[in-house]
Design a protein around this motif. Structure first.
Motif, PDB file in Angstrom:
ATOM      1  N   TYR A 129     -31.411  -9.634  24.049  1.00 18.88           N
ATOM      2  CA  TYR A 129     -32.338  -8.552  24.391  1.00 18.88           C
ATOM      3  C   TYR A 129     -31.566  -7.236  24.412  1.00 18.88           C
ATOM      4  CZ  TYR A 129     -35.280 -12.420  25.932  1.00 18.88           C
ATOM      5  OH  TYR A 129     -36.012 -13.584  25.987  1.00 18.88           O
ATOM      6  N   VAL A 130     -32.158  -6.217  23.790  1.00 18.52           N
ATOM      7  CA  VAL A 130     -31.563  -4.881  23.818  1.00 18.52           C
ATOM      8  C   VAL A 130     -32.412  -4.045  24.774  1.00 18.52           C
ATOM      9  CG1 VAL A 130     -30.873  -2.887  22.438  1.00 18.52           C
ATOM     10  CG2 VAL A 130     -30.986  -5.167  21.378  1.00 18.52           C
ATOM     11  N   VAL A 131     -31.799  -3.565  25.852  1.00 15.53           N
ATOM     12  CA  VAL A 131     -32.570  -2.856  26.878  1.00 15.53           C
ATOM     13  C   VAL A 131     -32.044  -1.422  27.043  1.00 15.53           C
ATOM     14  CG1 VAL A 131     -33.462  -2.974  29.241  1.00 15.53           C
ATOM     15  CG2 VAL A 131     -32.762  -5.088  28.075  1.00 15.53           C
ATOM     16  N   PRO A 132     -32.746  -0.438  26.444  1.00 20.16           N
ATOM     17  CA  PRO A 132     -32.332   0.960  26.620  1.00 20.16           C
ATOM     18  C   PRO A 132     -32.891   1.517  27.926  1.00 20.16           C
ATOM     19  CG  PRO A 132     -34.112   0.799  25.005  1.00 20.16           C
ATOM     20  CD  PRO A 132     -33.928  -0.568  25.576  1.00 20.16           C
ATOM     21  N   PHE A 133     -32.087   2.254  28.668  1.00 24.94           N
ATOM     22  CA  PHE A 133     -32.552   2.718  29.987  1.00 24.94           C
ATOM     23  C   PHE A 133     -31.962   4.087  30.330  1.00 24.94           C
ATOM     24  CE2 PHE A 133     -28.664   0.297  30.555  1.00 24.94           C
ATOM     25  CZ  PHE A 133     -27.907   1.112  31.391  1.00 24.94           C
ATOM     26  N   ALA A 134     -32.668   4.767  31.242  1.00 32.06           N
ATOM     27  CA  ALA A 134     -32.167   6.031  31.788  1.00 32.06           C
ATOM     28  C   ALA A 134     -31.868   5.832  33.258  1.00 32.06           C
ATOM     29  CB  ALA A 134     -33.211   7.133  31.614  1.00 32.06           C
ATOM     30  N   MET A 135     -30.773   6.412  33.721  1.00 28.74           N
ATOM     31  CA  MET A 135     -30.483   6.456  35.149  1.00 28.74           C
ATOM     32  C   MET A 135     -30.889   7.848  35.613  1.00 28.74           C
ATOM     33  SD  MET A 135     -29.391   3.470  35.410  1.00 28.74           S
ATOM     34  CE  MET A 135     -28.957   3.348  37.141  1.00 28.74           C
ATOM     35  N   GLY A 136     -31.934   7.920  36.417  1.00 30.41           N
ATOM     36  CA  GLY A 136     -32.483   9.211  36.815  1.00 30.41           C
ATOM     37  C   GLY A 136     -33.643   9.567  35.907  1.00 30.41           C
ATOM     38  N   PRO A 137     -34.410  10.613  36.306  1.00 30.15           N
ATOM     39  CA  PRO A 137     -35.583  11.001  35.519  1.00 30.15           C
ATOM     40  C   PRO A 137     -35.193  11.361  34.078  1.00 30.15           C
ATOM     41  CG  PRO A 137     -35.539  12.145  37.639  1.00 30.15           C
ATOM     42  CD  PRO A 137     -34.234  11.430  37.512  1.00 30.15           C
ATOM     43  N   LEU A 138     -35.959  10.844  33.132  1.00 26.62           N
ATOM     44  CA  LEU A 138     -35.699  11.110  31.717  1.00 26.62           C
ATOM     45  C   LEU A 138     -35.680  12.617  31.473  1.00 26.62           C
ATOM     46  CD1 LEU A 138     -35.926   8.205  30.365  1.00 26.62           C
ATOM     47  CD2 LEU A 138     -37.421   9.336  28.738  1.00 26.62           C
ATOM     48  N   GLY A 139     -34.592  13.112  30.912  1.00 32.22           N
ATOM     49  CA  GLY A 139     -34.516  14.522  30.600  1.00 32.22           C
ATOM     50  C   GLY A 139     -33.968  15.385  31.729  1.00 32.22           C
ATOM     51  N   PRO A 141     -31.199  17.118  34.040  1.00 30.80           N
ATOM     52  CA  PRO A 141     -29.782  17.427  33.813  1.00 30.80           C
ATOM     53  C   PRO A 141     -28.870  16.501  34.616  1.00 30.80           C
ATOM     54  CG  PRO A 141     -30.835  19.120  35.178  1.00 30.80           C
ATOM     55  CD  PRO A 141     -31.929  18.234  34.662  1.00 30.80           C
ATOM     56  N   LEU A 142     -29.408  15.820  35.613  1.00 35.03           N
ATOM     57  CA  LEU A 142     -28.575  14.935  36.437  1.00 35.03           C
ATOM     58  C   LEU A 142     -28.576  13.492  35.944  1.00 35.03           C
ATOM     59  CD1 LEU A 142     -30.357  16.788  39.035  1.00 35.03           C
ATOM     60  CD2 LEU A 142     -28.034  16.280  39.744  1.00 35.03           C
ATOM     61  N   SER A 143     -29.371  13.193  34.905  1.00 36.10           N
ATOM     62  CA  SER A 143     -29.518  11.806  34.470  1.00 36.10           C
ATOM     63  C   SER A 143     -28.492  11.406  33.413  1.00 36.10           C
ATOM     64  CB  SER A 143     -30.921  11.592  33.913  1.00 36.10           C
ATOM     65  OG  SER A 143     -31.873  11.837  34.912  1.00 36.10           O
ATOM     66  N   LYS A 144     -28.377  10.101  33.195  1.00 31.99           N
ATOM     67  CA  LYS A 144     -27.493   9.544  32.165  1.00 31.99           C
ATOM     68  C   LYS A 144     -28.220   8.386  31.477  1.00 31.99           C
ATOM     69  CE  LYS A 144     -23.834  12.042  33.291  1.00 31.99           C
ATOM     70  NZ  LYS A 144     -23.406  13.118  32.388  1.00 31.99           N
ATOM     71  N   LEU A 145     -27.753   8.069  30.268  1.00 30.92           N
ATOM     72  CA  LEU A 145     -28.408   7.022  29.482  1.00 30.92           C
ATOM     73  C   LEU A 145     -27.490   5.828  29.249  1.00 30.92           C
ATOM     74  CD1 LEU A 145     -29.917   9.330  26.701  1.00 30.92           C
ATOM     75  CD2 LEU A 145     -30.939   8.683  28.906  1.00 30.92           C
ATOM     76  N   GLY A 146     -28.105   4.686  29.019  1.00 29.13           N
ATOM     77  CA  GLY A 146     -27.327   3.502  28.693  1.00 29.13           C
ATOM     78  C   GLY A 146     -28.166   2.495  27.931  1.00 29.13           C
ATOM     79  N   VAL A 147     -27.487   1.537  27.343  1.00 29.62           N
ATOM     80  CA  VAL A 147     -28.174   0.419  26.693  1.00 29.62           C
ATOM     81  C   VAL A 147     -27.459  -0.854  27.130  1.00 29.62           C
ATOM     82  CG1 VAL A 147     -28.874  -0.660  24.521  1.00 29.62           C
ATOM     83  CG2 VAL A 147     -28.716   1.852  24.671  1.00 29.62           C
ATOM     84  N   GLN A 148     -28.231  -1.815  27.679  1.00 34.26           N
ATOM     85  CA  GLN A 148     -27.639  -3.108  28.001  1.00 34.26           C
ATOM     86  C   GLN A 148     -28.126  -4.134  26.997  1.00 34.26           C
ATOM     87  OE1 GLN A 148     -27.497  -4.476  32.056  1.00 34.26           O
ATOM     88  NE2 GLN A 148     -27.110  -6.609  31.471  1.00 34.26           N
ATOM     89  N   ILE A 149     -27.196  -4.915  26.456  1.00 35.05           N
ATOM     90  CA  ILE A 149     -27.625  -6.097  25.732  1.00 35.05           C
ATOM     91  C   ILE A 149     -27.320  -7.296  26.609  1.00 35.05           C
ATOM     92  CG2 ILE A 149     -27.431  -5.106  23.419  1.00 35.05           C
ATOM     93  CD1 ILE A 149     -24.834  -6.421  23.054  1.00 35.05           C
ATOM     94  N   THR A 150     -28.256  -8.224  26.618  1.00 36.73           N
ATOM     95  CA  THR A 150     -28.103  -9.385  27.493  1.00 36.73           C
ATOM     96  C   THR A 150     -28.760 -10.601  26.857  1.00 36.73           C
ATOM     97  OG1 THR A 150     -28.613 -10.319  29.675  1.00 36.73           O
ATOM     98  CG2 THR A 150     -30.204  -8.733  28.806  1.00 36.73           C
TER      99      THR A 150
END
Ligand code: GTP
Ligand code: SPV
Ligand code: MN
Length: 608
Positions: A129-139, A141-150
């Motif tokens: 499974y490829v799971v793209p996610f945002a930490m914090g509200p999308l867009g 300035p305080l947020s960050k992005l990641g993708v987990q594969i599991t």
């Protein structure tokens, strides 16, 4: 979409819409791990339904009685996979000193070789499974992005509840946003004819972080922070490294909005170690009339000076992974309400009606329970029916006390920072730091009795600076220096938040908690707010300001008990300082001189 073992590319039609570098990484990982299929997730309901039916079929999930607990499921883990494994958690920085003495370090290229060896064909017979996610509200300035594969559908589903899973993340990455690569395999490949188990995992476990590459590799576990990589691995270990570079803080903190009877609101951020009361504080129903606590976050906060120079915070998560035992109508009625449905429970007990139960939910265990290991519960055995680290995973949107500001992209202004731990003795109910640097010293010397949230000896007191010992991605000494520098930054434009220390867990001679805790912790909040407002005088002590009194109205608690809660025993404090000094000494030359100075000043005040 089905891939055979030898096929490693994703079908052309769907690849086009995806950012090349994520797709390239997924292809590379699929080539290495040989899954049967690759499935891209985007956080939809139909996707969740599919994951659930897959896991009902495989026995990973048991459906709870829909009349009692709609759309809710119980997962039982393997008995060896029940908590975070700190001894198998590694920070693989190029220079071992950058990981520092509080982390397990391994050479990044050696670790990569080890992990690639383990990952080879590790997903055979499974779905990637490829799971793209945002930490914090999308867009934000305080947020960050990641993708987990599991290769764990349980992890893919849990991620949907706990972070913002969204296909939009992929287009943001395509537009150039940086992102964290999170690789996860349970390490249990299936060969033709193999029958799967309900909770696949591997006795060999690695939770490895590569801070210089923004990369996480987790192998062998499906439990909690070991496997839900956006949480501790990304939002604390990797984010703490990014935060130091960018001038902010990634902290193991709850975040609440508190409103006083006068109608004035304050934001409090509080760092307590694992299983020491963050979720309960975050959802507190104050026993003091007129007070209100609203939830912004219960485990992790990212704090950053805003354009106005004030310290602002967001909760990077979007859900709870909370401790079940001890949660009850009496202790946390908001959580009981929140768990009405749409919840995944892990390692709780099952009632004969098909609902969940755990120690502390009711005084008496009901008859006919099935334990977290799927056995009939023998009440005379003395064994708990739920695992002490049994947890619930549920989205923040179900929280009845959720604050409107919880996903404000600008974050909320922090008024006070609180440090706490689980201490039977020595540490008073509450104290206030003399100033920012003294507060950093308090944070740096927090100790706490160990809990079931991680492997280790229960109850053993250990130093857990800022409640970050297991979660810091770099050298602890550099981290203290960073906290001190943050104070300098905040002083340039205004006043840094005030800093407090609390301890709900002091015990009497019979070993009972003296303080009632939970909703009555609002009495301590009242004192903190009174201090912020300059409404109440305090007692100067060696460790800072302590209350002359606490509002005990309506409580069956004697003056003696309050004295015991607020007691500062010079001999006990002196011993604690010796222990803290020994710990600080392990940081060697990376320990900022200011921390040593604060220690000496505390000792001097103690002698006065
Ligand atoms: P993590 O999710 O591991 O980070 O834990 P946490 O810090 O969120 O702790 P949580 O609020 O889930 O509480 C852990 C345990 O401590 C539960 O069994 C609670 O019932 C208990 N607890 C929480 N607050 C109090 C309190 O004020 N007094 C007492 N005596 N126990 C508390
Ligand atoms: C903790 O241990 O602090 C937790 C649970 O919040 S876990 O997600 O397993 O890290
Ligand atoms: Mn936690």
């Amino acid at each position: 979409m089905t891939l055979t073992h030898s096929e490693t590319t994703i079908p052309q039609k769907t690849t086009e819409a995806r950012p090349v570098d994520v797709a390239e990484w997924v292809n590379e990982m699929a080539a290495l791990t040989s899954p049967d299929r690759v499935v891209w997730c985007e956080g939809s309901t139909s996707e969740a339904d599919e994951l659930i039916s897959t896991m009902l079929a495989s026995g990973t999930l048991t459906q709870l009685n829909p009349e009692l607990r709609p759309k809710s499921y119980l997962a039982r883990s393997a008995p060896s996979d029940v908590a975070r494994v700190e001894s198998r958690t590694f920070i693989c920085s190029l220079d071992p000193d950058d990981a520092g003495p509080t982390n397990n370090w391994q050479d990044p290229s050696e670790m990569r070789t080890t992990l690639r060896g383990l990952a080879k064909d590790s997903m055979r017979g499974r779905t990637l499974y490829v799971v793209p996610f945002a930490m914090g509200p999308l867009g934000s300035p305080l947020s960050k992005l990641g993708v987990q594969i599991t290769d764990s559908p349980y992890v893919a589903l849990s991620l949907q509840m706990m972070v913002r899973v969204s296909g939009d993340v992929l287009s943001m990455i395509r537009s150039g946003a940086s992102w964290v690569k999170c690789f996860h395999s349970v390490g249990a490949p299936l060969n033709d004819g193999d029958v799967d188990v309900a909770w696949p995992c591997n006795e060999t476990k690695y939770i490895s972080h590569f801070p210089e590459n923004l990369e996480i590799w987790s192998y062998g576990s499906a439990y909690g922070g070991n496997a839900l990589l956006p949480k501790k691995a990304f939002a604390l270990r990797i984010a703490s490294v990014i935060a130091r570079k960018e001038g902010w803080l990634a902290e193991h903190m709850l975040l609440v909005k508190v409103t006083s009877p006068e109608g004035k609101s304050y934001t409090l951020a509080a760092a307590f170690p694992s299983a020491c009361g963050k979720t309960n504080f975050a959802m507190m129903r104050p026993s003091l009339p007129g007070w209100r606590v609203e939830t912004l976050g219960d485990d992790i906060a990212w704090l950053r000076p805003g354009r106005d120079g004030k310290l602002r915070a967001i909760n990077p998560e979007a859900g709870f992974f909370g401790v079940a035992p001890g949660t009850s109508q009496a202790t946390n009625p908001s959580a009981m309400e929140m768990l009405w449905g749409n919840t995944i429970f892990t390692n709780t007990a099952l009632t004969s009606e098909g609902d969940v139960w755990w120690e502390g939910m009711t005084k008496e265990a009901p008859e006919g329970l099935t334990t977290w290991q799927g056995e009939p519960h023998d009440k005379t055995s003395g064994q708990p029916a739920a695992h002490p680290n049994a947890r619930f995973a549920v989205g923040l949107s179900q929280c009845p006390t959720l604050a409107d500001e919880w996903d404000d992209p600008e974050g909320v202004v922090v008024d006070a920072i609180i440090f706490g731990g689980r201490r039977s003795t020595t540490v008073p109910l509450v104290s206030e730091a003399l100033n920012w640097n003294h507060g950093v010293f308090l944070g740096a010397t927090i100790a706490s009795e160990r809990t079931a949230a991680a492997e280790g000896t229960l109850g053993e007191v250990r130093r857990d600076p800022f409640a970050m010992l297991p979660f810091l991605g770099y050298n602890m000494g550099d981290y203290f220096a960073h906290w001190l520098e943050m104070g300098d930054t905040l002083r340039v434009t205004g006043r840094p938040p005030r800093i407090f220390q609390v301890n709900w867990f002091r015990r009497d001679a019979n070993g009972e908690f003296i303080w009632p805790g939970f909703g009555d912790n609002s009495r301590v909040i009242e004192w903190i707010v009174d201090r912020l407002e300059g409404r109440v005088a305090a007692r100067p002590t060696a460790i800072g300001w302590t209350p002359q009194t606490i509002n005990l109205e309506g409580l069956q608690l004697g003056e003696d008990a309050l004295q015991a809660l607020l007691e500062i025993d010079p001999a006990a404090i002196a011993r604690d300082l010796d222990d803290a000094e020994e710990f600080l000494g392990t940081l060697g030359s990376r320990l900022p001189a200011e921390i040593g100075r604060q220690l000496n000043q505390t000792r001097e005040r103690l002698c006065r």
